[in-house]
Design an enzyme around this catalytic site. Structure first.
Site, short mmCIF file in Angstrom:
data_model
loop_
_atom_site.label_atom_id
_atom_site.label_comp_id
_atom_site.label_asym_id
_atom_site.label_seq_id
_atom_site.Cartn_x
_atom_site.Cartn_y
_atom_site.Cartn_z
N THR A 244 3.86 -12.28 3.32
CA THR A 244 2.78 -11.66 2.53
C THR A 244 3.31 -10.43 1.81
O THR A 244 3.00 -10.18 0.63
CB THR A 244 1.60 -11.27 3.44
OG1 THR A 244 1.16 -12.45 4.12
CG2 THR A 244 0.44 -10.69 2.66
N CYS A 245 4.11 -9.67 2.52
CA CYS A 245 4.65 -8.43 1.95
C CYS A 245 5.56 -8.73 0.75
O CYS A 245 5.54 -8.03 -0.25
CB CYS A 245 5.46 -7.67 3.01
SG CYS A 245 4.61 -7.47 4.57
N SER A 246 6.35 -9.79 0.86
CA SER A 246 7.35 -10.09 -0.17
C SER A 246 6.76 -10.86 -1.34
O SER A 246 7.29 -10.81 -2.46
CB SER A 246 8.48 -10.95 0.41
OG SER A 246 9.18 -10.22 1.38
#
Ligand code: BEZ
Length: 172
Positions: free
Chosen positions: A54-56
């Site tokens: 999700t972060c990337s």
């Protein structure tokens, strides 16, 4: 959380220095909370781990894309913090071709602990990491706060919405 001063910690960063020479011309550089937060208006977002999906895929690239809109609202800098070391954070920044976001390595979790956002992620073999949150910080003081709901150790979910750049941008 609003009105609170950020914790006073020293971050262990790695910066490029061509005078070092060789195949890996980087050196250690200590940076303090006042270096990052003093006398400025910044947006911070903190997440569970570099290179995680999700972060990337969403959070970091969307902050990068929307950075000009944050700047237009008077934000001086945007920081991405994670409980990861400087080598990992620098490689993540490089892989994402970041131009507008600075990564801050909180490898020992001192800043995240001081923000009361350190959670256990042993269920994923991660050890202690940051709960996902974002904040507007003015001269070291929290003026807006965006924390994902349900903060708990070994959380089975990874809620993402409150701390999205779209939501933060709409509310600052
Ligand atoms: C994610 O960003 O998708 C993620 C974060 C922490 C653990 C697993 C996945």
């Amino acid at each position: 959380m609003i009105g609170r001063q950020v914790p006073d910690v020293t971050f262990k960063t790695r910066v490029r220095d061509d005078s070092v020479g060789g195949p890996n011309p980087f050196r250690w550089e200590d940076k303090t909370s006042s270096d990052y937060f003093g006398g400025k208006k910044v947006v911070v977002f903190s997440l569970p781990g570099a290179f995680t999906p999700t972060c990337s895929t969403y959070q970091l690239p969307d902050f990068e894309k929307l950075a000009p809109e944050f700047k237009a609202k008077g934000v001086d800098d945007i920081y991405c913090i994670s409980v990861n070391d400087a080598f990992v954070m620098n490689q993540w920044a490089k892989s994402q071709n970041l131009q507008n976001i600075q990564v801050i390595p909180d490898g020992s979790g001192k800043f995240t602990r001081g923000m009361d956002m350190l959670v256990d992620k042993d269920n994923l073999g991660f050890g202690h990491r940051s709960w996902r949150y974002a904040a507007l910080i003015e001269d070291g003081k929290v003026t807006k706060w965006f924390e994902e709901p349900g903060r708990t150790d070994n959380c089975a979910d990874d809620p993402y919405g409150e701390s999205s750049p779209q939501n933060v941008l709409a509310q600052i």
